[in-house]
Enzyme design. Structure first.
Site, PDB file in Angstrom:
ATOM      1  N   TYR A   1      -9.332  15.058  -8.969  1.00  0.00           N
ATOM      2  CA  TYR A   1      -8.220  14.398  -9.651  1.00  0.00           C
ATOM      3  C   TYR A   1      -7.286  15.430 -10.293  1.00  0.00           C
ATOM      4  O   TYR A   1      -6.064  15.397 -10.115  1.00  0.00           O
ATOM      5  CB  TYR A   1      -8.809  13.456 -10.699  1.00  0.00           C
ATOM      6  CG  TYR A   1      -7.823  12.724 -11.576  1.00  0.00           C
ATOM      7  CD1 TYR A   1      -7.003  11.730 -11.057  1.00  0.00           C
ATOM      8  CD2 TYR A   1      -7.742  13.005 -12.937  1.00  0.00           C
ATOM      9  CE1 TYR A   1      -6.126  11.036 -11.885  1.00  0.00           C
ATOM     10  CE2 TYR A   1      -6.884  12.313 -13.767  1.00  0.00           C
ATOM     11  CZ  TYR A   1      -6.070  11.323 -13.240  1.00  0.00           C
ATOM     12  OH  TYR A   1      -5.211  10.641 -14.064  1.00  0.00           O
TER      13      TYR A   1
ATOM     14  N   ASP B   1       0.877  -1.168   0.000  1.00  0.00           N
ATOM     15  CA  ASP B   1       0.000   0.000   0.000  1.00  0.00           C
ATOM     16  C   ASP B   1       0.916   1.220   0.000  1.00  0.00           C
ATOM     17  O   ASP B   1       1.699   1.403   0.944  1.00  0.00           O
ATOM     18  CB  ASP B   1      -0.894  -0.032   1.258  1.00  0.00           C
ATOM     19  CG  ASP B   1      -1.827   1.177   1.333  1.00  0.00           C
ATOM     20  OD1 ASP B   1      -1.636   2.137   0.549  1.00  0.00           O
ATOM     21  OD2 ASP B   1      -2.732   1.153   2.183  1.00  0.00           O
TER      22      ASP B   1
HETATM   23  P1  NAD Z   1      -5.350   2.024 -12.722  1.00  0.00           P
HETATM   24  O1  NAD Z   1      -6.455   2.437 -11.824  1.00  0.00           O
HETATM   25  O2  NAD Z   1      -5.630   1.129 -13.857  1.00  0.00           O
HETATM   26  O3  NAD Z   1      -4.187   1.378 -11.879  1.00  0.00           O
HETATM   27  C1  NAD Z   1      -3.782   1.870 -10.631  1.00  0.00           C
HETATM   28  C2  NAD Z   1      -3.196   0.708  -9.850  1.00  0.00           C
HETATM   29  O4  NAD Z   1      -2.821   1.222  -8.570  1.00  0.00           O
HETATM   30  C3  NAD Z   1      -4.199  -0.430  -9.611  1.00  0.00           C
HETATM   31  O5  NAD Z   1      -3.641  -1.662  -9.959  1.00  0.00           O
HETATM   32  C4  NAD Z   1      -4.492  -0.354  -8.120  1.00  0.00           C
HETATM   33  O6  NAD Z   1      -4.725  -1.623  -7.528  1.00  0.00           O
HETATM   34  C5  NAD Z   1      -3.208   0.262  -7.590  1.00  0.00           C
HETATM   35  N1  NAD Z   1      -3.414   0.929  -6.311  1.00  0.00           N
HETATM   36  C6  NAD Z   1      -4.511   1.605  -5.894  1.00  0.00           C
HETATM   37  N2  NAD Z   1      -4.310   2.049  -4.645  1.00  0.00           N
HETATM   38  C7  NAD Z   1      -3.086   1.646  -4.275  1.00  0.00           C
HETATM   39  C8  NAD Z   1      -2.329   1.805  -3.091  1.00  0.00           C
HETATM   40  N3  NAD Z   1      -2.819   2.442  -2.020  1.00  0.00           N
HETATM   41  N4  NAD Z   1      -1.090   1.283  -3.054  1.00  0.00           N
HETATM   42  C9  NAD Z   1      -0.598   0.598  -4.108  1.00  0.00           C
HETATM   43  N5  NAD Z   1      -1.275   0.394  -5.250  1.00  0.00           N
HETATM   44  C10 NAD Z   1      -2.507   0.922  -5.327  1.00  0.00           C
HETATM   45  O7  NAD Z   1      -4.664   3.375 -13.241  1.00  0.00           O
HETATM   46  P2  NAD Z   1      -3.788   3.578 -14.558  1.00  0.00           P
HETATM   47  O8  NAD Z   1      -4.708   3.926 -15.650  1.00  0.00           O
HETATM   48  O9  NAD Z   1      -2.826   2.481 -14.721  1.00  0.00           O
HETATM   49  O10 NAD Z   1      -3.052   4.942 -14.158  1.00  0.00           O
HETATM   50  C11 NAD Z   1      -1.792   4.946 -13.542  1.00  0.00           C
HETATM   51  C12 NAD Z   1      -1.389   6.389 -13.332  1.00  0.00           C
HETATM   52  O11 NAD Z   1      -1.392   7.081 -14.584  1.00  0.00           O
HETATM   53  C13 NAD Z   1      -2.311   7.187 -12.406  1.00  0.00           C
HETATM   54  O12 NAD Z   1      -1.545   8.111 -11.674  1.00  0.00           O
HETATM   55  C14 NAD Z   1      -3.192   7.928 -13.367  1.00  0.00           C
HETATM   56  O13 NAD Z   1      -3.666   9.119 -12.804  1.00  0.00           O
HETATM   57  C15 NAD Z   1      -2.241   8.221 -14.498  1.00  0.00           C
HETATM   58  N6  NAD Z   1      -2.943   8.457 -15.768  1.00  0.00           N
HETATM   59  C16 NAD Z   1      -3.624   7.457 -16.384  1.00  0.00           C
HETATM   60  C17 NAD Z   1      -4.293   7.717 -17.569  1.00  0.00           C
HETATM   61  C18 NAD Z   1      -5.070   6.653 -18.300  1.00  0.00           C
HETATM   62  O14 NAD Z   1      -5.760   6.965 -19.279  1.00  0.00           O
HETATM   63  N7  NAD Z   1      -4.984   5.388 -17.895  1.00  0.00           N
HETATM   64  C19 NAD Z   1      -4.255   9.008 -18.125  1.00  0.00           C
HETATM   65  C20 NAD Z   1      -3.574  10.003 -17.440  1.00  0.00           C
HETATM   66  C21 NAD Z   1      -2.897   9.715 -16.267  1.00  0.00           C
HETATM   67  N1  SER Z   2      -7.720   8.716 -18.434  1.00  0.00           N
HETATM   68  C1  SER Z   2      -7.663   9.520 -17.251  1.00  0.00           C
HETATM   69  C2  SER Z   2      -9.020   9.714 -16.673  1.00  0.00           C
HETATM   70  O1  SER Z   2      -9.954   9.735 -17.431  1.00  0.00           O
HETATM   71  C3  SER Z   2      -7.049  10.864 -17.583  1.00  0.00           C
HETATM   72  O2  SER Z   2      -6.166  11.181 -16.599  1.00  0.00           O
HETATM   73  O3  SER Z   2      -9.125   9.878 -15.492  1.00  0.00           O
END
Ligand code: NAD
Ligand code: SER
Length: 319
Positions: free
Chosen positions: A142, A52
């Site tokens: 966010y 975590d």
């Molecule tokens: P996701 O929700 O798919 O994955 C996040 C992971 O973090 C999950 O596997 C979850 O179990 C884990 N997690 C949650 N709480 C936790 C904790 N307390 N300790 C450890 N692990 C924990 O998100 P993602 O899409 O892979 O995004 C990853 C990062 O990229 C985030 O910071 C998100 O804001 C950023 N981001 C994603 C996108 C997108 O389109 N996917 C776009 C912009 C930014």
């Molecule tokens: N794909 C992400 C969201 O929709 C952008 O940070 O939250």
């Protein structure tokens, strides 16, 4: 041997970044971690810890035990989920970042990757070709957490010499794992439904344009930015990067070219209000100039790969 720790390895980005880093540096150098009890990554097995990110003590123990020198912090609540639980989103998104930045400040780790988002922009930001530096007044929890995180990254770099690097990802589209609660998730969900039953109800309006990117490009951008010489990484808050932009209607038309029977309808929900505050398209000229960013996938190429590879069973397993 210095190792790389991925935090949030089981998410949409983490599953592919873990494999990308294991391919580049060797699986023995990569440590995956997530709050989930076990890893689902089977293609490239790497050492896995349940962690975590809010448990700073355990994080430090793992980092010291494994001689980790580089951390990719992906654990966060995304835009839609964060609106449902603002105070926890703020705690997770900010405290998680501090726990990692402070290890770098102490000199225990050398390099940090932390993702920002197009959510740092808000309704007062220019919507088209949104510049690297512009008005940023995000209206989502966010977006506020990402904008504050960017400023803290810059602060730790300027005041403590921390080598932290960041990208403002657009909406990411991929097929190996499901997206984790964002506003751009429709652009992934649509492929599962198109393949499963030939129809989809979009939670965004037909003409809502958003910046998007295929995951392969996002992973390449991340690894390229992290491998770039430090003096080429000028922006220490975060970099704009762009792939392509589309509306639900344009995406549906592109899918119809491959699946002529595909049907879409629209039932916008609370995520529409979030999407309305984000840019239509992004100017990524600084990333191109500073560290050579160049996307490979356009809309058509992405649609082809997605339709070939999505497995609708994944969607129904998650329900
Ligand atoms: P996701 O929700 O798919 O994955 C996040 C992971 O973090 C999950 O596997 C979850 O179990 C884990 N997690 C949650 N709480 C936790 C904790 N307390 N300790 C450890 N692990 C924990 O998100 P993602 O899409 O892979 O995004 C990853 C990062 O990229 C985030 O910071 C998100 O804001 C950023 N981001 C994603 C996108 C997108 O389109 N996917 C776009 C912009 C930014
Ligand atoms: N794909 C992400 C969201 O929709 C952008 O940070 O939250």
């Amino acid at each position: 041997m210095h190792k790389i720790l991925i935090i949030g390895s089981e998410g949409q980005i983490g599953t592919e970044l873990t494999i990308g880093l294991a391919k580049k540096y060797g699986h023995e150098k990569i440590i995956a971690s997530d709050i989930k009890s076990e890893t689902a990554i089977e293609a490239f097995p790497v050492k896995y810890y349940q962690l975590d990110i809010l448990d700073g003590k355990k994080l430090k123990e793992i980092v010291l035990e494994e001689q980790v020198k580089e951390v990719y912090l992906l654990a966060a609540l995304l835009s839609a989920t964060a609106e449902k639980n603002p105070s926890f989103a703020w705690e997770l998104n900010m405290q998680g970042l501090f726990n990692v930045l402070n290890l770098a400040k102490e000199g225990i780790i050398n390099k940090v990757f932390w993702p920002s988002s197009i959510a740092v922009f808000g309704p007062s930001t220019p919507k088209d070709a949104t510049p690297q530096q512009t008005i940023m007044e995000p209206t989502t929890v966010y977006g506020i957490s990402k904008q504050a995180g960017e400023q803290w990254c810059n602060y730790y770099h300027k005041n403590y010499g921390v080598d932290v690097r960041s990208i403002r990802y657009p909406g990411l589209i991929s097929y190996t794992s499901l997206p984790g609660g964002g506003t751009t998730d429709y652009a992934v969900d649509i492929f599962y439904h198109a393949k499963a039953n030939g129809e989809y109800t979009s939670f965004l309006e037909k003409d809502t344009a958003l910046p998007m990117m295929f995951m392969e490009d996002a992973i390449r951008a991340t690894i390229d930015l992290m491998s770039a010489p430090a003096d080429t990484v000028i922006h220490r808050n975060s970099y704009n990067i762009a792939g392509f932009s589309f509306t639900p209607d344009k995406l549906a038309q592109a899918i119809k070219k491959k699946l002529p029977e595909f049907k879409i309808d629209y039932a916008p929900d609370f995520r529409q209000k979030i999407a309305d505050t984000w840019p239509n398209s992004i100017d990524d000229s600084d990333a191109r100039k500073h560290w050579g960013w160049n996307p490979k996938f356009d809309l058509e190429a992405m649609v082809e790969v997605m339709l070939e590879n999505v497995n609708p069973n994944l969607l129904f397993q998650g329900q």
